[in-house]
Design a protein around this motif. Sequence first.
Motif, mmCIF file in Angstrom:
data_model
loop_
_atom_site.group_PDB
_atom_site.id
_atom_site.type_symbol
_atom_site.label_atom_id
_atom_site.label_comp_id
_atom_site.label_asym_id
_atom_site.label_seq_id
_atom_site.Cartn_x
_atom_site.Cartn_y
_atom_site.Cartn_z
ATOM 1 N N GLU A 90 10.384 -11.739 -30.624
ATOM 2 C CA GLU A 90 9.276 -11.668 -29.669
ATOM 3 C C GLU A 90 9.793 -11.456 -28.249
ATOM 4 O O GLU A 90 9.198 -10.722 -27.458
ATOM 5 N N LYS A 91 10.906 -12.104 -27.937
ATOM 6 C CA LYS A 91 11.507 -11.946 -26.608
ATOM 7 C C LYS A 91 11.950 -10.502 -26.384
ATOM 8 O O LYS A 91 11.736 -9.930 -25.308
ATOM 9 N N LEU A 92 12.552 -9.899 -27.403
ATOM 10 C CA LEU A 92 13.002 -8.515 -27.280
ATOM 11 C C LEU A 92 11.829 -7.545 -27.222
ATOM 12 O O LEU A 92 11.848 -6.577 -26.453
ATOM 13 N N GLU A 93 10.825 -7.807 -28.036
ATOM 14 C CA GLU A 93 9.645 -6.924 -28.048
ATOM 15 C C GLU A 93 8.876 -6.983 -26.736
ATOM 16 O O GLU A 93 8.226 -6.015 -26.339
ATOM 17 N N LEU A 94 8.959 -8.126 -26.041
ATOM 18 C CA LEU A 94 8.310 -8.258 -24.731
ATOM 19 C C LEU A 94 8.874 -7.254 -23.734
ATOM 20 O O LEU A 94 8.154 -6.702 -22.893
ATOM 21 N N ILE A 95 10.183 -6.991 -23.837
ATOM 22 C CA ILE A 95 10.837 -6.029 -22.935
ATOM 23 C C ILE A 95 10.238 -4.635 -23.125
ATOM 24 O O ILE A 95 10.098 -3.866 -22.172
ATOM 25 N N LEU A 96 9.878 -4.312 -24.370
ATOM 26 C CA LEU A 96 9.350 -2.981 -24.675
ATOM 27 C C LEU A 96 7.856 -2.865 -24.409
ATOM 28 O O LEU A 96 7.341 -1.775 -24.191
ATOM 29 N N LYS A 97 7.169 -3.981 -24.434
ATOM 30 C CA LYS A 97 5.704 -3.975 -24.432
ATOM 31 C C LYS A 97 5.103 -3.603 -23.080
ATOM 32 O O LYS A 97 4.069 -2.922 -23.003
ATOM 33 N N PHE A 98 5.725 -4.041 -21.981
ATOM 34 C CA PHE A 98 5.137 -3.846 -20.655
ATOM 35 C C PHE A 98 6.090 -3.092 -19.727
ATOM 36 O O PHE A 98 7.303 -3.139 -19.895
ATOM 37 N N ILE A 101 17.186 -6.408 -11.508
ATOM 38 C CA ILE A 101 16.239 -6.579 -12.617
ATOM 39 C C ILE A 101 16.443 -7.962 -13.215
ATOM 40 O O ILE A 101 17.569 -8.346 -13.558
ATOM 41 N N LEU A 102 15.345 -8.718 -13.303
ATOM 42 C CA LEU A 102 15.372 -10.085 -13.807
ATOM 43 C C LEU A 102 14.740 -10.129 -15.186
ATOM 44 O O LEU A 102 13.649 -9.596 -15.397
ATOM 45 N N PHE A 103 15.425 -10.793 -16.126
ATOM 46 C CA PHE A 103 14.957 -10.898 -17.508
ATOM 47 C C PHE A 103 14.574 -12.340 -17.838
ATOM 48 O O PHE A 103 15.110 -13.277 -17.238
ATOM 49 N N PRO A 104 13.684 -12.525 -18.805
ATOM 50 C CA PRO A 104 13.283 -13.874 -19.205
ATOM 51 C C PRO A 104 14.475 -14.722 -19.663
ATOM 52 O O PRO A 104 15.342 -14.231 -20.390
ATOM 53 N N GLY A 105 14.508 -15.961 -19.199
ATOM 54 C CA GLY A 105 15.503 -16.909 -19.681
ATOM 55 C C GLY A 105 16.898 -16.736 -19.147
ATOM 56 O O GLY A 105 17.738 -17.618 -19.290
ATOM 57 N N ILE A 106 17.194 -15.596 -18.504
ATOM 58 C CA ILE A 106 18.567 -15.340 -18.071
ATOM 59 C C ILE A 106 18.665 -14.962 -16.597
ATOM 60 O O ILE A 106 19.719 -15.040 -15.992
#
Length: 470
Positions: free
Chosen positions: A298-306, A386-391
């Motif tokens: 789900e975390k990876l798919e979030l990157i592609l979704k928006f 660029i800021l990513f979730p959790g990292i």
Amino acid sequence: MVRKYSIKELLNKGTLFINKKVLVEGWIRSFRYSIFIILNDGSTIKNIQIILPKKLDKRIIKKITIGSSIRVIGIVKKSIGTKQYIELQSLDITIYESVDSKIIQKSILQPKKHSLKKLREQAHLRFRTNIFGCIMRIRHNIAFCIHKYFHENGFFYLHTPIITTSNCEGTGKMFQITTMDLKKEPIDYEKDFFKCKTYLSVSGQLEAESASLGLGKVYTFGPVFRAENSNTSRHLSEFWMIEPEIAFYHLEENINLAETFLKFIIRYIIENSMEDLVFLNQCLDNKGNQKKKNFLLEKLELILKFSFKKISYTEVIKLLDQEEKKKNIKFLHPIIWGMDLQSEHEQYLVDKYFKIPVIVFDYPCNIKAFYMRMNNDGKTVRAMDILFPGIGEILGGSQREERYDILLQRMKDTNTDKNKLWWYLDTRRFGSVPHSGFGLGFDRLVQFITGMNNIRDVIPFPRTPNNAEF
């Protein structure tokens, strides 16, 4: 002659091999009832079951131990068990090397759960574990698709020097290289190997810039080194960086390239590493040790979704200040224009406010490197993170300063030695053009994709302060 197959090949095309004689090799994961061997060769997370003949020499059976390496010729059969579709009925077994059972007891190859810290202590053996095998296969696929993306988009792969005389960023400690005895003073660097003070490189960016001004599109992908005494879960002393540089690119184009590039990698890994991702998803804990069914995917798919949220640094400061006042949030680091964003600010933006990847651009010039292009306001530069979730920060870049006079002034303002970088300045006098690029920490990207909490667990042999084993 019997053909040899990897276990991955056999399992992926199981029905084609039924009743055929094949050869496989690997390491024994388990041995049950003196008849069932579970074998793995590293090609896949999955194992194949070997069925031994009932009348097998007891001397051979004694040598069949966990960790031992073997060669098996057998007939592929449809399995009557539910855990595997096919199995191999052994006709001939060769033991390359038998491992003493007492040794296995003390190693991470013993079939039980080990902590990641324990795996690090035996880093020379952890390639044989399920979790590290998954990570290394994913790491390979990420590296491959990075080269694939750049090749398909007209970039040229550039090897920049590892030995350098200057610090690209102008800050941070570097590892010095010398053949001299530094205890003897005074030190005459004219007698040193390179006749000057040299270091291990922290970046290939400056050299890549000069190449882009002749080749158009280039990228580097290699090791870099930083000597900061940092023992966090996100830092290494030796790590790998990807640094594309593109001539005739402005910041907006650079931002679009970075987003497209990251999404390409994520999409490729979802399509080509699903087995390993599913295994990691099953064995890794989500926040608070609460297991969520598909949290990694789900975390990876979030990157592609928006589309990534784009916001200027100045807008970020206003937003954080308003959030602090409205919601009574107390950040450890005060919100002041001109400060460098800290991890707590980055994670608040991504994880709690926008809840999608965020691109922050136009930073104050006093917190960014000398080579970034100055904006017309005289206070900010054309930088972006660029800021990513959790990292938090996963990638940083900028439009480079192409104007000779302004670059020279920025070097003076930041106390950057223009004599060491005379050649870099010189590129601005021979048909300089607007150009841009970014740096992506490869190991941190692997950490994000695999969901590992510690960056030491995504690189084969981590180099950190006080640790250079193996």
